[in-house]
Design a protein around this motif. Sequence first.
Motif, mmCIF file in Angstrom:
data_model
loop_
_atom_site.group_PDB
_atom_site.id
_atom_site.type_symbol
_atom_site.label_atom_id
_atom_site.label_comp_id
_atom_site.label_asym_id
_atom_site.label_seq_id
_atom_site.Cartn_x
_atom_site.Cartn_y
_atom_site.Cartn_z
ATOM 1 N N LYS A 193 0.829 -1.189 0.000
ATOM 2 C CA LYS A 193 0.000 0.000 0.000
ATOM 3 C C LYS A 193 0.870 1.248 0.000
ATOM 4 O O LYS A 193 0.624 2.198 -0.723
ATOM 5 C CB LYS A 193 -0.927 -0.004 1.215
ATOM 6 N N GLU A 194 1.909 1.195 0.791
ATOM 7 C CA GLU A 194 2.824 2.319 0.871
ATOM 8 C C GLU A 194 3.487 2.577 -0.489
ATOM 9 O O GLU A 194 3.553 3.708 -0.959
ATOM 10 C CB GLU A 194 3.878 1.991 1.929
ATOM 11 N N LEU A 195 3.949 1.515 -1.113
ATOM 12 C CA LEU A 195 4.577 1.648 -2.427
ATOM 13 C C LEU A 195 3.584 2.194 -3.452
ATOM 14 O O LEU A 195 3.886 3.092 -4.233
ATOM 15 C CB LEU A 195 5.075 0.292 -2.909
ATOM 16 N N SER A 196 2.391 1.622 -3.409
ATOM 17 C CA SER A 196 1.360 2.022 -4.356
ATOM 18 C C SER A 196 1.051 3.512 -4.201
ATOM 19 O O SER A 196 0.943 4.253 -5.174
ATOM 20 C CB SER A 196 0.110 1.181 -4.119
ATOM 21 N N ASP A 197 0.920 3.947 -2.944
ATOM 22 C CA ASP A 197 0.647 5.362 -2.683
ATOM 23 C C ASP A 197 1.778 6.236 -3.210
ATOM 24 O O ASP A 197 1.548 7.291 -3.795
ATOM 25 C CB ASP A 197 0.473 5.601 -1.180
ATOM 26 N N ASN A 198 3.002 5.779 -3.001
ATOM 27 C CA ASN A 198 4.155 6.549 -3.468
ATOM 28 C C ASN A 198 4.183 6.661 -4.992
ATOM 29 O O ASN A 198 4.451 7.726 -5.534
ATOM 30 C CB ASN A 198 5.456 5.908 -2.988
ATOM 31 N N VAL A 199 3.909 5.547 -5.653
ATOM 32 C CA VAL A 199 3.929 5.570 -7.113
ATOM 33 C C VAL A 199 2.797 6.452 -7.633
ATOM 34 O O VAL A 199 2.984 7.260 -8.546
ATOM 35 C CB VAL A 199 3.826 4.136 -7.690
ATOM 36 N N SER A 200 1.628 6.316 -7.031
ATOM 37 C CA SER A 200 0.490 7.153 -7.431
ATOM 38 C C SER A 200 0.830 8.622 -7.308
ATOM 39 O O SER A 200 0.584 9.423 -8.201
ATOM 40 C CB SER A 200 -0.730 6.868 -6.550
ATOM 41 N N LYS A 201 1.400 8.954 -6.176
ATOM 42 C CA LYS A 201 1.758 10.341 -5.900
ATOM 43 C C LYS A 201 2.758 10.842 -6.945
ATOM 44 O O LYS A 201 2.647 11.941 -7.456
ATOM 45 C CB LYS A 201 2.363 10.439 -4.489
ATOM 46 N N ALA A 202 3.717 9.979 -7.236
ATOM 47 C CA ALA A 202 4.754 10.359 -8.199
ATOM 48 C C ALA A 202 4.146 10.610 -9.577
ATOM 49 O O ALA A 202 4.501 11.553 -10.272
ATOM 50 C CB ALA A 202 5.819 9.277 -8.276
ATOM 51 N N PHE A 203 3.200 9.755 -9.967
ATOM 52 C CA PHE A 203 2.553 9.955 -11.260
ATOM 53 C C PHE A 203 1.763 11.253 -11.263
ATOM 54 O O PHE A 203 1.756 11.988 -12.236
ATOM 55 C CB PHE A 203 1.624 8.785 -11.591
ATOM 56 N N GLU A 204 1.090 11.526 -10.160
ATOM 57 C CA GLU A 204 0.309 12.760 -10.078
ATOM 58 C C GLU A 204 1.202 13.976 -10.194
ATOM 59 O O GLU A 204 0.833 14.980 -10.792
ATOM 60 C CB GLU A 204 -0.460 12.810 -8.750
ATOM 61 N N GLN A 205 2.386 13.859 -9.623
ATOM 62 C CA GLN A 205 3.288 15.007 -9.647
ATOM 63 C C GLN A 205 4.082 15.087 -10.949
ATOM 64 O O GLN A 205 4.785 16.043 -11.183
ATOM 65 C CB GLN A 205 4.260 14.927 -8.462
ATOM 66 N N GLY A 206 3.972 14.054 -11.735
ATOM 67 C CA GLY A 206 4.647 14.071 -13.026
ATOM 68 C C GLY A 206 6.109 13.722 -12.965
ATOM 69 O O GLY A 206 6.828 13.838 -13.939
ATOM 70 N N SER A 207 6.562 13.302 -11.829
ATOM 71 C CA SER A 207 7.967 12.924 -11.728
ATOM 72 C C SER A 207 8.166 11.928 -10.609
ATOM 73 O O SER A 207 7.531 12.005 -9.570
ATOM 74 C CB SER A 207 8.829 14.140 -11.448
ATOM 75 N N LEU A 208 9.059 11.008 -10.831
ATOM 76 C CA LEU A 208 9.361 10.041 -9.774
ATOM 77 C C LEU A 208 10.712 10.319 -9.154
ATOM 78 O O LEU A 208 11.166 9.611 -8.271
ATOM 79 C CB LEU A 208 9.331 8.627 -10.339
ATOM 80 N N VAL A 209 11.340 11.361 -9.603
ATOM 81 C CA VAL A 209 12.696 11.633 -9.142
ATOM 82 C C VAL A 209 12.762 11.835 -7.642
ATOM 83 O O VAL A 209 13.675 11.362 -6.974
ATOM 84 C CB VAL A 209 13.262 12.872 -9.863
ATOM 85 N N ASP A 210 11.762 12.522 -7.129
ATOM 86 C CA ASP A 210 11.835 12.883 -5.705
ATOM 87 C C ASP A 210 11.179 11.872 -4.781
ATOM 88 O O ASP A 210 11.115 12.064 -3.586
ATOM 89 C CB ASP A 210 11.191 14.254 -5.481
ATOM 90 N N VAL A 211 10.665 10.842 -5.377
ATOM 91 C CA VAL A 211 9.990 9.859 -4.529
ATOM 92 C C VAL A 211 11.002 9.104 -3.681
ATOM 93 O O VAL A 211 11.976 8.573 -4.178
ATOM 94 C CB VAL A 211 9.198 8.845 -5.376
ATOM 95 N N ASP A 212 10.754 9.108 -2.421
ATOM 96 C CA ASP A 212 11.626 8.348 -1.545
ATOM 97 C C ASP A 212 10.868 7.148 -1.010
ATOM 98 O O ASP A 212 9.989 7.257 -0.177
ATOM 99 C CB ASP A 212 12.091 9.224 -0.394
ATOM 100 N N LEU A 213 11.240 6.009 -1.506
ATOM 101 C CA LEU A 213 10.551 4.779 -1.111
ATOM 102 C C LEU A 213 10.663 4.517 0.386
ATOM 103 O O LEU A 213 9.835 3.863 0.978
ATOM 104 C CB LEU A 213 11.178 3.586 -1.838
ATOM 105 N N ARG A 214 11.699 5.000 0.952
ATOM 106 C CA ARG A 214 11.977 4.640 2.326
ATOM 107 C C ARG A 214 11.442 5.631 3.328
ATOM 108 O O ARG A 214 11.608 5.472 4.539
ATOM 109 C CB ARG A 214 13.485 4.493 2.515
ATOM 110 N N SER A 215 10.827 6.687 2.831
ATOM 111 C CA SER A 215 10.471 7.779 3.742
ATOM 112 C C SER A 215 9.482 7.353 4.825
ATOM 113 O O SER A 215 9.424 7.957 5.871
ATOM 114 C CB SER A 215 9.910 8.955 2.959
ATOM 115 N N HIS A 216 8.679 6.308 4.546
ATOM 116 C CA HIS A 216 7.694 5.932 5.555
ATOM 117 C C HIS A 216 8.009 4.607 6.198
ATOM 118 O O HIS A 216 7.193 4.037 6.868
ATOM 119 C CB HIS A 216 6.303 5.865 4.927
ATOM 120 N N VAL A 217 9.175 4.107 5.903
ATOM 121 C CA VAL A 217 9.488 2.761 6.403
ATOM 122 C C VAL A 217 9.903 2.825 7.867
ATOM 123 O O VAL A 217 10.650 3.726 8.231
ATOM 124 C CB VAL A 217 10.626 2.123 5.576
#
Length: 217
Positions: A193-217
């Motif tokens: 769920k966490e990953l999915s939310d992150n990917v969704s957010k990244a798509f919404e923002q138009g970039s995945l560069v700033d996505v930090d997979l580990r930020s909520h771990v």
Amino acid sequence: MWGGRTGALLRVWGLWPAGVRGRRPLGCNAASLAGNNSPQCWNCGGPGVPKRGDGFFCPQCRALQPPDLTRDYFSLMDCNRAFAVDTAKLQNRYQQLQRLVHPDFFSQRSQTEKDFSEKHATLVNDAYKTLLAPLSRGLYLLKLHGVEIAEGTDYAMDQQFLMEIMEINEKLAEAQSEAAMKEIESIVRAKQKELSDNVSKAFEQGSLVDVDLRSHV
Ligand SMILES: [Zn+2]
């Protein structure tokens, strides 16, 4: 911006052990594969089917029309063009489409309609499978945005993250009880769920560069 990190991120989905995929039934709603540019019916020459909507068949002679190959999978499957997809809705749509175009229903019809039903069925299957699995859905979404990720491209993956996946796989292999399995399952679900939310957010923002997979771990 959409390229490298996205690939790494999405590829993570392929490594997760959870059974999130694979237990989906078939299904779909009546759809609109109707011809886009040539609204005329191939059979009777009538005005044919509407461009969008669920008009697979000529309203006058009821002949099955050829699939609209310009239509993207999200449109065909009646889903918003986003990473977050309602899989229950996707399944319903798939079932609905299958009930309309499955070749079994065309055994008594003309060869042309048989051929069209085969093409429809293949297209619907491809669309369903592509949108169902997060990895292929994400890659397809990128493709629609003009980003192609070459087959076999190996993106550097977060080492710690890989370790985590391997640990979970080990735990799964060692799990002795139903309770232990359940616990692992819930951990994996939370991660997904966490990953999915992150990917969704990244798509919404138009970039995945700033996505930090580990930020909520
Ligand atoms: Zn017709």
